[in-house]
Write a protein that holds these residues in place. Sequence first.
Motif, mmCIF file in Angstrom:
data_model
loop_
_atom_site.group_PDB
_atom_site.id
_atom_site.type_symbol
_atom_site.label_atom_id
_atom_site.label_comp_id
_atom_site.label_asym_id
_atom_site.label_seq_id
_atom_site.Cartn_x
_atom_site.Cartn_y
_atom_site.Cartn_z
ATOM 1 N N ALA A 63 0.722 -1.142 0.233
ATOM 2 C CA ALA A 63 0.049 -0.010 0.076
ATOM 3 C C ALA A 63 0.805 1.215 0.061
ATOM 4 O O ALA A 63 0.556 2.107 -0.722
ATOM 5 C CB ALA A 63 -0.947 0.095 1.199
ATOM 6 N N ALA A 64 2.038 1.173 0.666
ATOM 7 C CA ALA A 64 2.814 2.468 0.907
ATOM 8 C C ALA A 64 3.547 2.585 -0.394
ATOM 9 O O ALA A 64 3.605 3.864 -1.310
ATOM 10 C CB ALA A 64 4.008 2.097 1.818
ATOM 11 N N LEU A 69 3.863 5.561 -5.680
ATOM 12 C CA LEU A 69 4.010 5.560 -6.995
ATOM 13 C C LEU A 69 2.906 6.368 -7.563
ATOM 14 O O LEU A 69 2.967 7.150 -8.656
ATOM 15 C CB LEU A 69 3.680 4.087 -7.568
ATOM 16 C CG LEU A 69 3.470 4.125 -9.292
ATOM 17 C CD1 LEU A 69 5.151 4.511 -9.801
ATOM 18 C CD2 LEU A 69 3.121 2.676 -9.377
ATOM 19 N N GLN A 70 1.545 6.458 -7.274
ATOM 20 C CA GLN A 70 0.700 7.491 -7.357
ATOM 21 C C GLN A 70 0.908 8.923 -7.308
ATOM 22 O O GLN A 70 0.669 9.796 -7.942
ATOM 23 C CB GLN A 70 -0.836 7.248 -6.794
ATOM 24 C CG GLN A 70 -1.315 5.878 -6.946
ATOM 25 C CD GLN A 70 -1.818 5.885 -8.592
ATOM 26 O OE1 GLN A 70 -2.444 6.955 -8.857
ATOM 27 N NE2 GLN A 70 -1.602 4.590 -8.890
ATOM 28 N N ALA A 71 1.756 9.134 -6.119
ATOM 29 C CA ALA A 71 2.043 10.711 -6.054
ATOM 30 C C ALA A 71 3.052 10.972 -7.177
ATOM 31 O O ALA A 71 3.081 12.176 -7.605
ATOM 32 C CB ALA A 71 2.728 10.870 -4.530
ATOM 33 N N GLY A 76 4.388 14.037 -12.179
ATOM 34 C CA GLY A 76 5.003 13.903 -13.444
ATOM 35 C C GLY A 76 6.481 13.769 -13.328
ATOM 36 O O GLY A 76 7.177 14.201 -12.248
ATOM 37 N N PRO A 77 7.178 13.294 -14.281
ATOM 38 C CA PRO A 77 8.545 13.148 -14.276
ATOM 39 C C PRO A 77 9.381 14.586 -14.278
ATOM 40 O O PRO A 77 8.857 15.405 -14.782
ATOM 41 C CB PRO A 77 9.147 12.368 -15.662
ATOM 42 C CG PRO A 77 8.016 12.570 -16.415
ATOM 43 C CD PRO A 77 6.699 12.976 -15.743
ATOM 44 N N PRO A 78 10.421 14.613 -13.510
ATOM 45 C CA PRO A 78 11.245 15.650 -13.609
ATOM 46 C C PRO A 78 11.899 16.332 -14.945
ATOM 47 O O PRO A 78 12.458 15.302 -15.304
ATOM 48 C CB PRO A 78 12.349 15.652 -12.566
ATOM 49 C CG PRO A 78 12.440 14.145 -12.337
ATOM 50 C CD PRO A 78 11.086 13.766 -12.731
#
Length: 107
Positions: A63-64, A69-71, A76-78
């Motif tokens: 879950a963590a 991953l959702q965050a 978006g990618p840097p």
Amino acid sequence: QCLYLAMRKGTITGVLSVLIELMPLGVQNAWALPPASDVPEEVLRTEIITEARSPIDGKRLTAAEYAELQAQLRTGPPIDNLNPKVRDLIVLLRLRRLLRSIGIPIK
């Protein structure tokens, strides 16, 4: 059509017999309670997900890990460490997507 014929005869018993025939037969089944093994929707809505799969590659995640991953996917990618030409292209593509969502036609 049957109701019309019964009304045309003018008999109350004819009208009642037609109405009784038109009543649905499965009404009693709709009043039944769900089976005891059926989990209520309220319980399903509050259920905590302890294992999930990655939307990227389908691997199992805790879950963590899934929340992290959702965050990352939301932010978006840097793009800071990219080639300046590629960074400018990404900015222009995002601007183009914004303009299209507003309704401005772009070729």
